[in-house]
Design a protein around this motif. Structure first.
Motif, PDB file in Angstrom:
ATOM      1  N   THR A  20       0.836  -1.201   0.000  1.00 45.80           N
ATOM      2  CA  THR A  20       0.000   0.000   0.000  1.00 45.80           C
ATOM      3  C   THR A  20       0.871   1.251   0.000  1.00 45.80           C
ATOM      4  OG1 THR A  20      -1.758  -1.139   1.191  1.00 45.80           O
ATOM      5  CG2 THR A  20      -1.783   1.262   1.272  1.00 45.80           C
ATOM      6  N   GLU A  21       1.883   1.280   0.865  1.00 43.62           N
ATOM      7  CA  GLU A  21       2.760   2.443   0.935  1.00 43.62           C
ATOM      8  C   GLU A  21       3.646   2.553  -0.300  1.00 43.62           C
ATOM      9  OE1 GLU A  21       4.762   2.245   4.692  1.00 43.62           O
ATOM     10  OE2 GLU A  21       2.923   2.701   5.800  1.00 43.62           O
ATOM     11  N   ALA A  22       4.098   1.424  -0.837  1.00 43.77           N
ATOM     12  CA  ALA A  22       4.922   1.449  -2.046  1.00 43.77           C
ATOM     13  C   ALA A  22       4.125   1.984  -3.233  1.00 43.77           C
ATOM     14  CB  ALA A  22       5.462   0.055  -2.350  1.00 43.77           C
ATOM     15  N   THR A  23       2.859   1.632  -3.320  1.00 50.64           N
ATOM     16  CA  THR A  23       2.008   2.139  -4.392  1.00 50.64           C
ATOM     17  C   THR A  23       1.820   3.648  -4.268  1.00 50.64           C
ATOM     18  OG1 THR A  23       0.853   0.029  -4.488  1.00 50.64           O
ATOM     19  CG2 THR A  23      -0.264   1.906  -5.480  1.00 50.64           C
ATOM     20  N   THR A  24       1.660   4.129  -3.047  1.00 45.61           N
ATOM     21  CA  THR A  24       1.513   5.569  -2.816  1.00 45.61           C
ATOM     22  C   THR A  24       2.772   6.318  -3.249  1.00 45.61           C
ATOM     23  OG1 THR A  24       0.044   5.145  -0.956  1.00 45.61           O
ATOM     24  CG2 THR A  24       1.049   7.327  -1.064  1.00 45.61           C
ATOM     25  N   VAL A  25       3.929   5.803  -2.858  1.00 49.07           N
ATOM     26  CA  VAL A  25       5.192   6.454  -3.216  1.00 49.07           C
ATOM     27  C   VAL A  25       5.424   6.376  -4.720  1.00 49.07           C
ATOM     28  CG1 VAL A  25       7.699   6.314  -2.952  1.00 49.07           C
ATOM     29  CG2 VAL A  25       6.232   6.104  -0.954  1.00 49.07           C
ATOM     30  N   ALA A  26       5.168   5.228  -5.327  1.00 54.21           N
ATOM     31  CA  ALA A  26       5.362   5.085  -6.774  1.00 54.21           C
ATOM     32  C   ALA A  26       4.444   6.026  -7.547  1.00 54.21           C
ATOM     33  CB  ALA A  26       5.116   3.642  -7.199  1.00 54.21           C
ATOM     34  N   GLY A  27       3.205   6.175  -7.089  1.00 48.75           N
ATOM     35  CA  GLY A  27       2.284   7.103  -7.743  1.00 48.75           C
ATOM     36  C   GLY A  27       2.763   8.530  -7.661  1.00 48.75           C
ATOM     37  N   SER A  28       3.369   8.887  -6.547  1.00 55.43           N
ATOM     38  CA  SER A  28       3.899  10.231  -6.387  1.00 55.43           C
ATOM     39  C   SER A  28       5.120  10.456  -7.273  1.00 55.43           C
ATOM     40  CB  SER A  28       4.274  10.473  -4.926  1.00 55.43           C
ATOM     41  OG  SER A  28       4.947  11.708  -4.788  1.00 55.43           O
ATOM     42  N   LEU A  29       5.966   9.456  -7.410  1.00 52.27           N
ATOM     43  CA  LEU A  29       7.182   9.597  -8.220  1.00 52.27           C
ATOM     44  C   LEU A  29       6.873   9.700  -9.703  1.00 52.27           C
ATOM     45  CD1 LEU A  29       9.614   7.123  -6.444  1.00 52.27           C
ATOM     46  CD2 LEU A  29       9.635   9.616  -6.360  1.00 52.27           C
ATOM     47  N   HIS A  30       5.810   9.050 -10.157  1.00 57.66           N
ATOM     48  CA  HIS A  30       5.468   9.070 -11.578  1.00 57.66           C
ATOM     49  C   HIS A  30       4.611  10.274 -11.954  1.00 57.66           C
ATOM     50  CE1 HIS A  30       7.450   5.359 -12.370  1.00 57.66           C
ATOM     51  NE2 HIS A  30       6.730   4.710 -11.467  1.00 57.66           N
ATOM     52  N   ASN A  31       4.226  11.053 -10.974  1.00 55.56           N
ATOM     53  CA  ASN A  31       3.487  12.283 -11.226  1.00 55.56           C
ATOM     54  C   ASN A  31       4.483  13.327 -11.729  1.00 55.56           C
ATOM     55  OD1 ASN A  31       1.753  14.434 -11.219  1.00 55.56           O
ATOM     56  ND2 ASN A  31       1.199  14.264  -9.050  1.00 55.56           N
ATOM     57  N   PRO A  32       4.175  14.070 -12.830  1.00 59.94           N
ATOM     58  CA  PRO A  32       5.140  15.033 -13.379  1.00 59.94           C
ATOM     59  C   PRO A  32       5.625  16.066 -12.350  1.00 59.94           C
ATOM     60  CG  PRO A  32       3.273  14.799 -14.858  1.00 59.94           C
ATOM     61  CD  PRO A  32       2.964  14.007 -13.629  1.00 59.94           C
ATOM     62  N   GLY A  33       4.775  16.521 -11.505  1.00 59.45           N
ATOM     63  CA  GLY A  33       5.182  17.500 -10.489  1.00 59.45           C
ATOM     64  C   GLY A  33       5.279  16.829  -9.134  1.00 59.45           C
ATOM     65  N   HIS A  34       6.000  15.711  -9.073  1.00 62.88           N
ATOM     66  CA  HIS A  34       5.993  14.900  -7.851  1.00 62.88           C
ATOM     67  C   HIS A  34       6.542  15.667  -6.651  1.00 62.88           C
ATOM     68  CE1 HIS A  34      10.130  14.003  -9.149  1.00 62.88           C
ATOM     69  NE2 HIS A  34      10.368  13.791  -7.873  1.00 62.88           N
ATOM     70  N   THR A  35       5.951  15.348  -5.531  1.00 61.62           N
ATOM     71  CA  THR A  35       6.368  15.933  -4.255  1.00 61.62           C
ATOM     72  C   THR A  35       6.667  14.797  -3.286  1.00 61.62           C
ATOM     73  OG1 THR A  35       4.094  15.994  -3.472  1.00 61.62           O
ATOM     74  CG2 THR A  35       4.914  17.973  -4.592  1.00 61.62           C
ATOM     75  N   LEU A  36       7.241  15.137  -2.177  1.00 59.42           N
ATOM     76  CA  LEU A  36       7.522  14.133  -1.159  1.00 59.42           C
ATOM     77  C   LEU A  36       6.211  13.621  -0.572  1.00 59.42           C
ATOM     78  CD1 LEU A  36      10.515  15.736   0.748  1.00 59.42           C
ATOM     79  CD2 LEU A  36      10.576  13.847  -0.861  1.00 59.42           C
ATOM     80  N   VAL A  37       6.184  12.354  -0.269  1.00 62.60           N
ATOM     81  CA  VAL A  37       5.005  11.744   0.323  1.00 62.60           C
ATOM     82  C   VAL A  37       5.261  11.560   1.806  1.00 62.60           C
ATOM     83  CG1 VAL A  37       3.528   9.709   0.337  1.00 62.60           C
ATOM     84  CG2 VAL A  37       4.482  10.528  -1.806  1.00 62.60           C
ATOM     85  N   ASP A  38       4.319  12.041   2.611  1.00 62.54           N
ATOM     86  CA  ASP A  38       4.444  11.877   4.057  1.00 62.54           C
ATOM     87  C   ASP A  38       3.620  10.670   4.472  1.00 62.54           C
ATOM     88  OD1 ASP A  38       4.874  12.150   6.741  1.00 62.54           O
ATOM     89  OD2 ASP A  38       3.519  13.857   6.992  1.00 62.54           O
ATOM     90  N   LEU A  39       4.303   9.564   4.735  1.00 59.80           N
ATOM     91  CA  LEU A  39       3.611   8.355   5.161  1.00 59.80           C
ATOM     92  C   LEU A  39       3.324   8.367   6.650  1.00 59.80           C
ATOM     93  CD1 LEU A  39       5.626   5.733   3.126  1.00 59.80           C
ATOM     94  CD2 LEU A  39       3.385   6.681   2.589  1.00 59.80           C
ATOM     95  N   GLY A  40       3.878   9.330   7.340  1.00 57.41           N
ATOM     96  CA  GLY A  40       3.681   9.418   8.786  1.00 57.41           C
ATOM     97  C   GLY A  40       4.646   8.493   9.509  1.00 57.41           C
ATOM     98  N   PRO A  41       4.772   8.683  10.788  1.00 58.93           N
ATOM     99  CA  PRO A  41       5.709   7.844  11.552  1.00 58.93           C
ATOM    100  C   PRO A  41       5.141   6.444  11.786  1.00 58.93           C
ATOM    101  CG  PRO A  41       4.566   9.319  13.030  1.00 58.93           C
ATOM    102  CD  PRO A  41       4.135   9.696  11.630  1.00 58.93           C
ATOM    103  N   MET A  42       6.033   5.490  11.893  1.00 60.53           N
ATOM    104  CA  MET A  42       5.613   4.125  12.213  1.00 60.53           C
ATOM    105  C   MET A  42       5.568   4.007  13.725  1.00 60.53           C
ATOM    106  SD  MET A  42       7.478   0.507  11.494  1.00 60.53           S
ATOM    107  CE  MET A  42       6.980   0.267   9.831  1.00 60.53           C
ATOM    108  N   ASN A  43       4.440   3.605  14.241  1.00 51.82           N
ATOM    109  CA  ASN A  43       4.279   3.433  15.675  1.00 51.82           C
ATOM    110  C   ASN A  43       4.574   1.978  16.020  1.00 51.82           C
ATOM    111  OD1 ASN A  43       3.450   3.196  18.313  1.00 51.82           O
ATOM    112  ND2 ASN A  43       1.630   4.470  18.038  1.00 51.82           N
TER     113      ASN A  43
END
Length: 158
Positions: A110-133
């Protein structure tokens, strides 16, 4: 000088423990448990939304998921241990480990898909997945192992 008592190896003493995991029944228990988890968590969210409005499920989500997971792991472990016909505790623990691995893989993808989607976006930005508890991770894993142990023991197979 103190002497140590003679300790015979397990084979010589006539006592040995051989653990055999019934992998087919463990897989059946895991799939059955995951189906129960899907059913219970969706029904729990539906009831929470009916009782507390449209945001009811988000307010009670941790409790719904926790209780649903415990019941589902116990059910899956019970099925695996009962059908295997032997060593219920061990069958149940293996089902619980399957739940833990499945949950970790689901979270990772799920998190890898979110990051990959952000990287393939032309104006990609950093993705904040939040801290792991890690407290929640350990608590969830212990809950699964407890449920697997109880479900396996409830099968009555030693």
């Amino acid at each position: 000088m103190a002497t140590t008592p003679d300790v015979k190896p397990a084979a010589e003493s006539g006592y040995s423990v051989k653990i055999k995991i019934a992998w087919g029944w463990v897989c059946v228990g895991l799939v059955a448990g995951e189906a129960v988890l899907l059913l219970l968590s969706n029904l729990g969210n539906l009831v929470a939304n009916k009782a507390f409005g449209s945001n009811g499920a988000s307010a009670a989500d941790g409790g719904i998921v926790g209780v649903s997971t415990l019941i589902a792991v116990m059910f899956g472990a019970y099925i695996a241990a009962k059908k295997a016909g032997r060593q219920g505790l061990f069958q149940g623990i293996v089902v619980a480990i399957g739940f833990i691995v499945w949950g970790a893989a689901f979270q990772f993808f799920t998190e890898a898909t979110t990051v990959a989607g952000s990287l393939h976006n032309p104006g990609h930005t950093l993705v904040d997945l939040g801290p792991m508890n890690l407290g929640n991770v350990f608590a969830g894993d212990l809950l699964a192992l407890f449920g697997g142990s109880v479900g396996g023991l409830l099968s009555g197979k030693r």
